[in-house]
Scaffold this active site. Structure first.
Site, PDB file in Angstrom:
ATOM      1  CG  ASP A  17      88.422  90.793  27.141  1.00 47.93           C
ATOM      2  OD1 ASP A  17      88.993  90.842  28.245  1.00 47.93           O
ATOM      3  OD2 ASP A  17      87.823  89.788  26.714  1.00 47.93           O
TER       4      ASP A  17
HETATM    5  N1  URA Z   1      84.154  88.266  29.461  1.00 46.04           N
HETATM    6  C1  URA Z   1      85.003  88.337  28.422  1.00 46.04           C
HETATM    7  O1  URA Z   1      85.376  87.330  27.839  1.00 46.04           O
HETATM    8  N2  URA Z   1      85.448  89.553  28.062  1.00 46.04           N
HETATM    9  C2  URA Z   1      85.053  90.695  28.647  1.00 46.04           C
HETATM   10  O2  URA Z   1      85.481  91.780  28.245  1.00 46.04           O
HETATM   11  C3  URA Z   1      84.150  90.603  29.710  1.00 46.04           C
HETATM   12  C4  URA Z   1      83.719  89.371  30.118  1.00 46.04           C
END
Ligand code: URA
Length: 244
Positions: free
Chosen positions: A102
């Site tokens: 993310d």
């Molecule tokens: N899970 C999440 O919620 N975000 C990420 O960036 C990776 C795994």
């Protein structure tokens, strides 16, 4: 073997039409002879190709570990944000990130042009382990360990596969390591949300035997070492960056 213009464009020398122009201008040589035909067949491992007077070195596959910083998107292009590819000093156009973190997640990101490896690491059937360090709002207890281990309903068709939770700090703000074997959208955040906790910080530490090099600061990257390639089940050979 591949066409000369394809070879040059993979190495970032320009678009196929720009490359054709450069060939016309006599800016490309193969084994010391000025090239005339963009379709000339090149042996990537053996032929010495010079572009604008510079000898090019061809690596069929390249593998980089990036310490992704928060605030950039895991994509090759984006109209708004910096992308993870902006951190790489390369003209190569066929590289892409393996999987997604993310915008606000930091940590290990593998970047490669080896599509088969990417496929293997991302295939749900392979259950590749990914470990994250998380800070959350909410008190994590022993009960959460069994909840994560037995699978959680996070609003998808199926509950999550068993995941390993190791609590490293428990209090109104807790910290934990979470190992999952799937790669669902926002999975870690949704898993913690399912037990009433909000993730405030997330960092990926490892993926399929590859561990984030803590000497890399956020935004820094380096080629994978031969032992890291081996951990991913790859044997570095001539033409792969593990040999360096
Ligand atoms: N899970 C999440 O919620 N975000 C990420 O960036 C990776 C795994």
């Amino acid at each position: 073997m591949m066409r000369l213009d394809k070879y040059l464009s993979e190495l970032g020398a320009g678009t196929r039409s720009q490359i054709k122009q450069e060939i016309k201008k006599g800016q490309v040589s193969v084994n010391g002879t000025t090239a005339k035909d963009p379709g000339q067949r090149i042996d990537e491992e053996a032929d010495q190709v010079c572009f604008q007077g510079r000898l090019l070195r061809y690596l069929r596959y390249e593998y980089y570990m990036l310490h992704k910083p928060a605030g950039c998107v895991t994509a090759c292009r984006d109209k708004v944000h910096r992308t993870v590819m902006d951190y790489l000093d390369t003209d190569r156009r066929d590289l892409s990130p393996v999987g997604r973190l993310d915008l606000d997640t930091e940590g290990l990101l593998l970047i490669t042009n080896d599509g088969a490896l990417a496929h293997r690491l991302l295939s749900p059937a392979r259950h590749v382990e990914k470990t994250y360090a998380a800070q959350v709002e909410g008190t994590l207890t022993e009960e959460h360990i069994s909840l994560f281990a037995s699978g959680l309903e996070i609003g998808d068709e199926k509950p999550t596969a068993p995941a390993r939770l190791v609590i490293t700090e428990s209090g109104p703000r807790s910290e934990a390591l979470l190992t999952i074997t799937e790669g669902r959208f926002h999975q870690v955040k949704r898993m913690f949300a399912a037990v009433g906790c909000t993730v405030t910080y997330l960092k990926r530490l490892s993926m399929g035997g590859l561990t984030l090099d803590e000497d890399l600061r956020p935004g820094e990257y380096r080629p994978l070492k031969p032992e890291e390639l081996a951990q991913l089940g790859l044997c570095p050979g001539p033409g792969e960056n593990g040999e360096n």
